[in-house]
Design a protein around this motif. Structure first.
Motif, PDB file in Angstrom:
ATOM      1  N   PHE A 195       1.070   8.317   2.849  1.00  0.00           N
ATOM      2  CA  PHE A 195       2.446   7.888   3.079  1.00  0.00           C
ATOM      3  C   PHE A 195       2.574   7.403   4.510  1.00  0.00           C
ATOM      4  CE2 PHE A 195       6.978   8.870   4.004  1.00  0.00           C
ATOM      5  CZ  PHE A 195       7.561   8.123   2.994  1.00  0.00           C
ATOM      6  N   PHE A 196       2.791   6.089   4.698  1.00  0.00           N
ATOM      7  CA  PHE A 196       2.902   5.500   6.025  1.00  0.00           C
ATOM      8  C   PHE A 196       4.189   4.688   6.126  1.00  0.00           C
ATOM      9  CE2 PHE A 196      -1.842   5.712   5.664  1.00  0.00           C
ATOM     10  CZ  PHE A 196      -2.055   6.601   6.712  1.00  0.00           C
ATOM     11  N   SER A 197       5.006   4.989   7.134  1.00  0.00           N
ATOM     12  CA  SER A 197       6.215   4.213   7.438  1.00  0.00           C
ATOM     13  C   SER A 197       7.093   3.983   6.210  1.00  0.00           C
ATOM     14  CB  SER A 197       5.825   2.859   8.054  1.00  0.00           C
ATOM     15  OG  SER A 197       5.061   3.041   9.224  1.00  0.00           O
ATOM     16  N   GLY A 198       7.187   4.998   5.365  1.00  0.00           N
ATOM     17  CA  GLY A 198       8.078   4.911   4.217  1.00  0.00           C
ATOM     18  C   GLY A 198       7.472   4.354   2.944  1.00  0.00           C
ATOM     19  N   PHE A 199       6.170   4.014   2.960  1.00  0.00           N
ATOM     20  CA  PHE A 199       5.524   3.421   1.788  1.00  0.00           C
ATOM     21  C   PHE A 199       4.289   4.234   1.390  1.00  0.00           C
ATOM     22  CE2 PHE A 199       7.604  -0.002   4.147  1.00  0.00           C
ATOM     23  CZ  PHE A 199       8.414  -0.539   3.158  1.00  0.00           C
TER      24      PHE A 199
ATOM     25  N   LYS B 110     -10.893   0.462   1.574  1.00  0.00           N
ATOM     26  CA  LYS B 110      -9.722  -0.383   1.358  1.00  0.00           C
ATOM     27  C   LYS B 110      -8.469   0.467   1.144  1.00  0.00           C
ATOM     28  CE  LYS B 110     -11.863  -4.530  -0.637  1.00  0.00           C
ATOM     29  NZ  LYS B 110     -11.887  -5.442  -1.803  1.00  0.00           N
ATOM     30  N   LYS B 111      -7.317  -0.215   1.289  1.00  0.00           N
ATOM     31  CA  LYS B 111      -6.028   0.431   1.043  1.00  0.00           C
ATOM     32  C   LYS B 111      -5.239  -0.425   0.066  1.00  0.00           C
ATOM     33  CE  LYS B 111      -6.715   0.777   5.825  1.00  0.00           C
ATOM     34  NZ  LYS B 111      -6.542  -0.057   7.035  1.00  0.00           N
ATOM     35  N   PHE B 112      -4.590   0.213  -0.905  1.00  0.00           N
ATOM     36  CA  PHE B 112      -3.807  -0.499  -1.908  1.00  0.00           C
ATOM     37  C   PHE B 112      -2.377   0.047  -1.919  1.00  0.00           C
ATOM     38  CE2 PHE B 112      -8.158  -0.981  -3.340  1.00  0.00           C
ATOM     39  CZ  PHE B 112      -8.208  -2.281  -3.810  1.00  0.00           C
ATOM     40  N   TYR B 113      -1.417  -0.865  -1.949  1.00  0.00           N
ATOM     41  CA  TYR B 113      -0.010  -0.484  -2.045  1.00  0.00           C
ATOM     42  C   TYR B 113       0.234   0.103  -3.438  1.00  0.00           C
ATOM     43  CZ  TYR B 113       5.073  -1.102  -2.272  1.00  0.00           C
ATOM     44  OH  TYR B 113       6.421  -0.910  -2.422  1.00  0.00           O
ATOM     45  N   LEU B 114       0.742   1.322  -3.489  1.00  0.00           N
ATOM     46  CA  LEU B 114       0.827   2.073  -4.738  1.00  0.00           C
ATOM     47  C   LEU B 114       1.611   1.350  -5.834  1.00  0.00           C
ATOM     48  CD1 LEU B 114       0.287   4.719  -6.296  1.00  0.00           C
ATOM     49  CD2 LEU B 114       2.441   5.587  -5.363  1.00  0.00           C
ATOM     50  N   LYS B 115       2.748   0.770  -5.501  1.00  0.00           N
ATOM     51  CA  LYS B 115       3.607   0.170  -6.521  1.00  0.00           C
ATOM     52  C   LYS B 115       2.989  -1.059  -7.186  1.00  0.00           C
ATOM     53  CE  LYS B 115       8.259   1.664  -5.232  1.00  0.00           C
ATOM     54  NZ  LYS B 115       8.728   1.945  -6.609  1.00  0.00           N
ATOM     55  N   ASN B 116       1.963  -1.651  -6.564  1.00  0.00           N
ATOM     56  CA  ASN B 116       1.322  -2.834  -7.156  1.00  0.00           C
ATOM     57  C   ASN B 116       0.091  -2.481  -8.002  1.00  0.00           C
ATOM     58  OD1 ASN B 116       3.213  -4.453  -5.984  1.00  0.00           O
ATOM     59  ND2 ASN B 116       1.906  -5.233  -4.352  1.00  0.00           N
ATOM     60  N   ILE B 117      -0.223  -1.198  -8.083  1.00  0.00           N
ATOM     61  CA  ILE B 117      -1.365  -0.762  -8.897  1.00  0.00           C
ATOM     62  C   ILE B 117      -0.924  -0.627 -10.355  1.00  0.00           C
ATOM     63  CG2 ILE B 117      -3.016   1.099  -9.310  1.00  0.00           C
ATOM     64  CD1 ILE B 117      -2.942   1.710  -6.335  1.00  0.00           C
ATOM     65  N   GLN B 118      -1.709  -1.196 -11.275  1.00  0.00           N
ATOM     66  CA  GLN B 118      -1.353  -1.181 -12.693  1.00  0.00           C
ATOM     67  C   GLN B 118      -2.555  -0.788 -13.557  1.00  0.00           C
ATOM     68  OE1 GLN B 118      -0.064  -5.261 -13.238  1.00  0.00           O
ATOM     69  NE2 GLN B 118       2.063  -4.760 -12.752  1.00  0.00           N
ATOM     70  N   ASN B 119      -2.249  -0.266 -14.736  1.00  0.00           N
ATOM     71  CA  ASN B 119      -3.256   0.019 -15.777  1.00  0.00           C
ATOM     72  C   ASN B 119      -4.423   0.870 -15.249  1.00  0.00           C
ATOM     73  OD1 ASN B 119      -1.660  -1.696 -17.354  1.00  0.00           O
ATOM     74  ND2 ASN B 119      -2.927  -3.483 -16.878  1.00  0.00           N
TER      75      ASN B 119
END
Length: 302
Positions: free
Chosen positions: A161-165, A180-189
């Motif tokens: 959790f960084f800067s609100g995301f 690597k780092k992936f934005y959680l909300k864009n991860i699917q399936n």
């Protein structure tokens, strides 16, 4: 028979009320034998009452004496109220699940506390992904998922959790374990595979010392900052990871050092607190700040 049951129930309630009062008011504690004699019941009954009813209320033992620490009740209630308020900031889906759980621990969450967290809202699908990812991380299981129309197979390391995301930190299997780092909300399936992996303790240490999403696993370097008196309290109240105060000046300013792996771990912070913060070392970051400020002044002066 009904009258007898009612009498027994009332008698027990009265005993519990008296027992609670004595355990609360006794500063140095009171023994089970003393309580049993005063209430005219067996020591076994007193022990059963204390363990079954008063244990969650701050019941503590010192030698042979027992007492109830009401301050512990207050502390726990405040903590639960803070957590309940913070849960609201994570969105309705998250709060709908968190509030009932917290309410089980405290039957009287009144929420007199206000928090304003800079956190994105978590929806139902995010919570489902959270659960799958947590399982994969705990069991060190490789996963496959879709991200921005591309398929990835990774070793999941941390939910961060960084800067609100929220982000997922991983090693990318198709790129020879590149971090690597992936934005959680864009991860699917998300799909769990049958493949497992191992990590070493040094990786865990590195992940615990990061300051922002800009970090890498490269060798860290040291940054020295001069923090002037008007903002000093913020760095003392909430120190950055790896922060060390190395000096205090007569004018109220302090010098701090911290380790970073990327200039963007510190630059946004410096920009935020200008003009009360200065980069002392390294020179390339100090020069970067000067360049950005110079360009900005040129733009607004036109």
């Amino acid at each position: 028979m009904k009258d007898l049951k009612k009498y027994i129930a009332n008698s027990k309630l009265t005993r519990l009320e008296v027992l609670y009062e004595k355990l609360v008011k006794s500063e140095n504690g009171i023994t089970i034998k003393e309580l049993a004699q005063e209430l005219n019941v067996s020591a076994k009954t007193i022990k059963r009452d204390m363990q079954g009813v008063f244990e969650p209320m701050g019941l503590i033992k010192n030698g042979r004496k027992w007492r109830i620490d009401t301050s512990k009740q207050d502390d726990e209630k405040i903590i639960l109220e803070v957590l309940d308020t913070m849960a609201k900031s994570a969105g309705n889906s998250f709060y709908a699940k968190a509030h009932p759980l917290l309410s089980k621990l405290s039957q009287n969450i009144s929420n007199p506390i206000h928090t304003s967290l800079d956190a994105e809202k978590l929806e139902e699908k995010d919570l489902s992904n959270f659960q799958i990812l947590e399982q994969a991380i705990n069991t060190k299981t490789q996963i496959v998922f879709k991200y921005e129309n591309k398929l990835f197979q990774v070793k999941p390391l941390k939910l961060a959790f960084f800067s609100g995301f929220w982000y997922l930190l991983v090693f990318d299997m198709k790129k020879r374990d590149i971090f690597k780092k992936f934005y959680l909300k864009n991860i699917q399936n998300i799909t769990l595979t049958q493949e497992h992996f191992q990590t070493d303790e040094s990786l865990e240490v590195k992940l615990q010392r990061v300051n922002s999403i800009w970090f890498s696993l490269d060798k860290p370097f040291t940054v020295r900052l001069l923090v002037e008196e008007p903002i000093r309290k913020y760095f003392e109240r909430k120190p950055l990871n790896s922060q060390i105060i190395t000096g205090k000046d007569k004018d109220g300013s302090i010098e701090i050092e911290l380790e970073i792996t990327h200039e963007m771990e510190i630059l946004p912070l410096v920009y935020y607190y200008i003009p009360y913060i200065k980069v002392l070392e390294p020179d390339f970051i100090a020069n970067k700040v000067k360049e950005v400020i110079r360009e900005y002044l040129d733009q607004i002066s036109k």
